[in-house]
Every structure is written in structure tokens, then in C-alpha cells.
Design an enzyme around this catalytic site. Structure first.
Site, short mmCIF file in Angstrom:
data_model
loop_
_atom_site.label_atom_id
_atom_site.label_comp_id
_atom_site.label_asym_id
_atom_site.label_seq_id
_atom_site.Cartn_x
_atom_site.Cartn_y
_atom_site.Cartn_z
N ASN A 8 45.23 9.99 72.80
CA ASN A 8 46.35 9.13 72.41
C ASN A 8 46.79 8.31 73.63
OD1 ASN A 8 49.04 8.16 71.84
ND2 ASN A 8 49.09 9.58 70.11
N HIS A 44 49.85 4.94 68.23
CA HIS A 44 50.94 5.00 67.25
C HIS A 44 51.87 3.83 67.54
CE1 HIS A 44 54.07 7.66 64.98
NE2 HIS A 44 54.26 6.38 64.75
N ARG A 46 54.83 1.34 67.13
CA ARG A 46 56.13 1.39 66.48
C ARG A 46 56.71 -0.03 66.42
NH1 ARG A 46 58.22 6.56 65.84
NH2 ARG A 46 56.96 8.20 66.80
N HIS A 51 55.81 1.32 73.32
CA HIS A 51 54.62 1.78 74.06
C HIS A 51 53.43 0.93 73.64
CE1 HIS A 51 54.92 4.29 70.48
NE2 HIS A 51 55.80 5.09 71.04
N GLU A 76 48.09 5.76 63.94
CA GLU A 76 49.14 6.54 63.30
C GLU A 76 50.34 5.66 63.03
OE1 GLU A 76 50.24 9.65 65.96
OE2 GLU A 76 48.36 10.74 65.75
N THR A 106 59.60 10.37 68.96
CA THR A 106 58.26 10.89 68.72
C THR A 106 58.25 11.58 67.36
OG1 THR A 106 56.47 12.25 69.66
CG2 THR A 106 58.71 13.12 69.82
N HIS A 200 50.28 17.28 68.89
CA HIS A 200 51.63 17.29 69.45
C HIS A 200 51.77 18.46 70.44
CE1 HIS A 200 55.30 14.87 69.00
NE2 HIS A 200 55.87 15.89 69.60
N ASP A 201 52.00 18.08 71.69
CA ASP A 201 52.26 19.03 72.77
C ASP A 201 51.14 20.05 72.95
OD1 ASP A 201 54.61 17.73 73.32
OD2 ASP A 201 55.84 19.06 72.09
N GLY A 223 48.13 13.17 73.65
CA GLY A 223 48.58 12.09 74.51
C GLY A 223 49.39 12.53 75.69
N HIS A 224 50.58 13.10 75.45
CA HIS A 224 51.50 13.40 76.54
C HIS A 224 50.91 14.39 77.54
CE1 HIS A 224 55.46 13.77 78.46
NE2 HIS A 224 55.18 15.05 78.57
#
Length: 251
Positions: A8, A44, A46, A51, A76, A106, A200-201, A223-224
């Protein structure tokens, strides 16, 4: 077959957007990730473009088409008309629909497939006519009725929201309980014929346990945690670390 890794790029884009400058390069780091063995790239976008910018999408599409034709592009987002127009233009291999409010920082929950079934059926049908695989964001503890409703939308996969599991990084007991929820719901999804993604995470540390309880996992989108590791290990080295973490462990 190990779950595939989609990188991501949102966190990279967010860092770039702190200045009116073209670095760090979203496509440049995406290329490094794919060269190192990642199977695809995720974005993703937005509405506020805080971003990923809409202008990034055709550039990433071109990168994959020109240099990495075997890789996949995953987009996404919440299915507004603007979002659907974007994916119609970009023709990603996969579209992941999320129930986010546009202003959420998020993603933090899955769809209520029962309440939103009529809307999702129509959107899934539209996307699949465009030959795009469709995944729907799903709570890690979704009920059997919710999974059944997800199946009837016509989606190919669900993507499990793994935020509650990732949040247990400092509590092994809570992490074990979160894994039990994921395992139970994954078994329901597999039995219903749905493919499974997760995101996610997720980190190098918590991926092996997830892979163990979800043997049919097709893909993770990260991603993160991956971007944070890349500050220490570099993008290529980080991708290789995550690919290793996705390998099933020998007993």
C-alpha cells in the site's frame, strides 16, 4: 501457496505531500517494491487527496503495465460515483470496497453486508462486468449471517480488517483472542466459497501467526507497518522481510 503481498503506497504519498515536491516518488518506491518481489500495489484515494492523488493512479497503472505486467493493481475506496469512474478508467485487477466515511483518517470497520446488500450487489455487478476482481472489507468477527450476505453480493473475496489484531502488539492474550475471531470468520468465508484478503496494522512480527490460522489467505495489503520498516531496512529489504513472514512455518 503463500499469501501474496500488495504494498500500500498511501503512507509514501502522505510523506511526499508534506512538501510541494515530487519525492519520495510513489511510483519509484512502488517499482522498488515490485522488483523486490511484491506481487502488487495498493492505493486508497480519498476525496481530499491527502495521500494518494488521483493523478497518481494512471501513473501506477502505467508502471505496472510497462514494467511489471504480472503484478496487480488494487484500488480501495468507498464506492462513490467519482470512485467508480476512477476505477473504470484505471481498470485495476482488484477493487476493494470499504464502508468508510470520506473524512475518516483510516479504515476501521467492515461492511454490514445485510443492511447494504442491495447497494453492494449493484456495484459488484458493475465492477465485475469490467472484469475486475471485487473484495469487500469485512469485520474480523463477522457472523455467519453476515458472511452469507457477503457471498450473495457476488463479490470474489472479503478483506478482513485486522486492526484489532494489530492493536494487540503488546498484549499476547488479547492477540490470541483476536486471532480466534479471525480464524472462525475465515473458516466461515472459506466454507461459503469466498476468497480471503487481510489488511491493517500487519507487521513482520504478527504475520506468521495470522498465516497459521488463515491457511487459505490469498493476499495481504500492507502500508503503514511496511513503510515504517522501510525507513530502517530500505524498501527492497523490507519487502523481502514481509515475504518471508508470509511463508508458512514448518512444524
Amino acid at each position: 501457496m503463500p499469501a501474496q503481498l500488495s504494498v500500500n503506497l498511501n503512507a509514501i504519498a502522505m510523506l511526499r505531500n508534506r512538501r510541494d515536491l515530487p519525492w519520495p516518488s510513489v511510483t519509484g518506491l512502488g517499482a522498488i517494491a515490485l522488483e523486490a518481489g511484491a506481487h502488487g500495489l495498493t492505493v486508497h484515494p480519498r476525496p481530499d487527496q491527502r495521500h494518494i492523488r488521483f493523478s497518481d493512479v494512471p501513473e501506477i497503472r502505467a508502471l505496472i503495465d510497462d514494467a511489471f505486467p504480472d503484478a496487480e493493481f488494487n484500488i480501495e475506496g468507498y464506492p462513490t460515483q467519482d470512485f467508480l469512474a476512477l476505477v473504470d478508467e484505471a481498470q485495476p485487477e482488484q477493487v476493494t470496497l470499504v464502508p468508510d466515511d470520506p473524512m475518516q483518517p483510516t479504515s476501521d470497520h467492515g461492511w454490514d453486508f445485510i443492511t447494504n446488500q442491495e447497494m453492494l450487489v449493484a456495484i459488484v455487478n458493475r465492477l465485475k462486468k469490467g472484469r475486475m476482481r471485487v473484495a469487500l472489507f469485512c469485520d474480523p468477527d463477522a457472523s455467519e449471517a453476515q458472511i452469507a450476505a457477503a457471498r450473495t453480493t457476488g463479490a470474489d473475496r472479503v478483506e478482513f480488517y485486522t486492526g484489532p489484531y494489530g492493536a494487540c502488539h503488546d498484549d499476547s492474550e488479547k492477540a490470541a483472542n483476536a486471532l480466534k475471531d479471525l480464524q472462525k470468520t475465515a473458516e466461515l468465508a472459506h466454507a461459503s466459497g469466498l476468497g480471503m484478503n487481510a489488511g491493517h496494522d500487519l507487521t513482520v512480527a504478527n504475520l506468521p501467526a495470522l498465516v497459521e490460522v488463515m491457511p487459505h489467505l490469498a493476499e495481504v495489503s500492507i502500508g503503514h507497518g511496511l513503510t515504517a520498516d522501510a525507513l530502517e531496512f530500505g524498501m527492497a529489504g523490507t519487502v523481502k522481510r514481509f515475504l518471508s513472514a508470509l511463508q508458512p512455518q514448518d512444524d
